[in-house]
Scaffold this active site. Structure first.
Site, PDB file in Angstrom:
ATOM      1  N   GLY A 234       0.742  -1.193  -0.098  1.00 23.78           N
ATOM      2  CA  GLY A 234       0.014  -0.056  -0.057  1.00 23.78           C
ATOM      3  C   GLY A 234       0.872   1.257   0.051  1.00 23.78           C
ATOM      4  O   GLY A 234       1.940   1.372   0.059  1.00 23.78           O
ATOM      5  N   SER A 235       0.195   2.425  -0.104  1.00 19.92           N
ATOM      6  CA  SER A 235       0.855   3.681  -0.120  1.00 19.92           C
ATOM      7  C   SER A 235       1.591   3.908   1.022  1.00 19.92           C
ATOM      8  O   SER A 235       2.896   4.690   0.873  1.00 19.92           O
ATOM      9  CB  SER A 235      -0.393   4.547  -0.592  1.00 19.92           C
ATOM     10  N   THR A 236       1.082   3.486   2.295  1.00 25.20           N
ATOM     11  CA  THR A 236       2.029   3.848   3.650  1.00 25.20           C
ATOM     12  C   THR A 236       3.166   3.244   3.564  1.00 25.20           C
ATOM     13  O   THR A 236       4.116   3.588   3.785  1.00 25.20           O
ATOM     14  CB  THR A 236       0.952   3.847   4.745  1.00 25.20           C
TER      15      THR A 236
ATOM     16  N   ASP B 120       2.938  -2.998   8.124  1.00 19.78           N
ATOM     17  CA  ASP B 120       1.980  -2.851   7.364  1.00 19.78           C
ATOM     18  C   ASP B 120       1.184  -1.614   7.266  1.00 19.78           C
ATOM     19  O   ASP B 120       0.819  -1.330   8.592  1.00 19.78           O
ATOM     20  CB  ASP B 120       1.295  -4.304   7.283  1.00 19.78           C
TER      21      ASP B 120
ATOM     22  N   GLY C 203      -6.903  -4.913   3.261  1.00 18.13           N
ATOM     23  CA  GLY C 203      -7.076  -5.723   2.055  1.00 18.13           C
ATOM     24  C   GLY C 203      -7.639  -4.639   1.027  1.00 18.13           C
ATOM     25  O   GLY C 203      -8.070  -4.961  -0.111  1.00 18.13           O
ATOM     26  N   GLY C 204      -7.677  -3.398   1.273  1.00 12.75           N
ATOM     27  CA  GLY C 204      -8.097  -2.215   0.082  1.00 12.75           C
ATOM     28  C   GLY C 204      -7.091  -2.371  -0.923  1.00 12.75           C
ATOM     29  O   GLY C 204      -7.670  -2.165  -2.081  1.00 12.75           O
ATOM     30  N   GLY C 205      -5.981  -2.762  -0.943  1.00 15.39           N
ATOM     31  CA  GLY C 205      -5.080  -3.018  -2.013  1.00 15.39           C
ATOM     32  C   GLY C 205      -5.182  -4.494  -2.397  1.00 15.39           C
ATOM     33  O   GLY C 205      -4.264  -4.866  -3.390  1.00 15.39           O
TER      34      GLY C 205
ATOM     35  N   GLU D  62      -0.773 -10.856   3.361  1.00 18.46           N
ATOM     36  CA  GLU D  62      -0.316 -10.113   4.360  1.00 18.46           C
ATOM     37  C   GLU D  62      -0.880 -10.660   5.819  1.00 18.46           C
ATOM     38  O   GLU D  62      -0.150 -10.631   6.797  1.00 18.46           O
ATOM     39  CB  GLU D  62      -1.212  -8.887   4.592  1.00 18.46           C
TER      40      GLU D  62
HETATM   41  C1  5RP Z   1      -3.346  -3.647   1.361  1.00 24.28           C
HETATM   42  C2  5RP Z   1      -3.670  -3.366   2.701  1.00 24.28           C
HETATM   43  C3  5RP Z   1      -3.172  -1.912   2.860  1.00 24.28           C
HETATM   44  O1  5RP Z   1      -2.278  -1.884   3.972  1.00 24.28           O
HETATM   45  C4  5RP Z   1      -4.274  -0.708   3.153  1.00 24.28           C
HETATM   46  O2  5RP Z   1      -5.340  -1.048   2.068  1.00 24.28           O
HETATM   47  C5  5RP Z   1      -3.790   0.457   3.492  1.00 24.28           C
HETATM   48  O3  5RP Z   1      -3.363   0.999   2.397  1.00 24.28           O
HETATM   49  P1  5RP Z   1      -2.694   2.646   2.350  1.00 24.28           P
HETATM   50  O4  5RP Z   1      -1.544   2.785   3.101  1.00 24.28           O
HETATM   51  O5  5RP Z   1      -2.466   2.650   0.965  1.00 24.28           O
HETATM   52  O6  5RP Z   1      -3.737   3.522   2.719  1.00 24.28           O
HETATM   53  O7  5RP Z   1      -4.379  -3.903   3.187  1.00 24.28           O
HETATM   54  O8  5RP Z   1      -3.968  -4.978   0.912  1.00 24.28           O
END
Ligand code: 5RP
Length: 221
Positions: free
Chosen positions: A29-31, A81, A95-97, A103
């Site tokens: 993810g972006s973070t 994460d 799981g947004g990504g 994970e």
């Molecule tokens: C990917 C995830 C990410 O950790 C979650 O979606 C957060 O993403 P972001 O750092 O881009 O806000 O679970 O499957």
């Protein structure tokens, strides 16, 4: 401050947990991308990384950070994460990504699980963010019906195939009062690979970035 600036603060703060000779689990993810950037300054210090997605693997490779196959390690010393939501018990929706299955495996392998988040991710009750479920393709309709019986509204995530070749159903309209119970129930549906509810294995620490700095929230367990 922008959301990206806060994500960068959280990602950089996780460097504190990286010590000599560690095996580091790397989320997606972006973070996490900010964490990978700062980890590249310490790539000679660590033993290697275990990656949770093709996207993170590609970024690690591009920065010459060593990668170890998850099958060749017993555990990871620390797992860093991101999260889509977390509650006061540091249980999370992820799981947004669409990388939730790998994970979850790395979270289970980790001695210490550090979640990195901007302040928008903090909630009292999980469920405003649609809960991702990875499902094998032929079970999509069956699993959708079972999820509806649990009180949610599952929606097929269009045009997404996970790194494992599966599909994602996002469950809307949930108010998750008992996250462990719901995680266990969804995991027991035939055809479900993983639910993105991280309640049985919650984070040990959340590094929460806001304009005033990065707060360290510790698990009460
Ligand atoms: C990917 C995830 C990410 O950790 C979650 O979606 C957060 O993403 P972001 O750092 O881009 O806000 O679970 O499957």
């Amino acid at each position: 401050m922008t959301k990206n600036e806060l994500k960068k603060m959280a990602g950089y703060a996780a460097l504190e947990y990286i010590k000599h000779n560690m095996i580091v689990g790397v989320g997606s993810g972006s973070t996490v991308n900010y964490f990978i950037d700062i980890l590249s300054t310490q790539k000679k210090l660590i033993k290697g990384t275990v990656s949770s997605s093709i996207a993170s693997t590609n970024k690690l490779i591009s920065l010459n950070i060593p990668i170890i196959d998850s099958n060749n390690v017993d555990n990871v010393d620390v797992y860093i994460d991101g999260t889509d939501e977390f509650n006061p018990d540091l249980m999370m929706i992820k799981g947004g990504g669409a990388a939730l299955t790998c994970e979850k495996v790395i979270a289970a392998m980790s001695k210490k699980f550090i979640a990195i988040a901007d302040k928008s991710k903090k909630v009292t009750i999980l469920g405003n963010f649609p809960l991702p479920v990875e499902v094998i393709p032929m079970a999509r309709s069956f699993v959708s019906r079972q999820l509806t019986k649990l009180g949610g509204i599952p929606k097929y995530r269009e045009n997404v195939v996970t790194d494992n070749g599966n599909i994602i159903l996002d469950i809307h309209n949930l108010n998750i009062i008992n996250p462990i119970d719901l995680e266990n129930k969804i995991n027991s549906i035939s055809g479900v690979v993983t639910v993105g509810l991280f309640a049985n294995r919650a984070a040990d620490v959340v590094l929460l970035a806001s304009p005033t700095g990065v707060e360290k929230l510790l698990s009460k367990k």
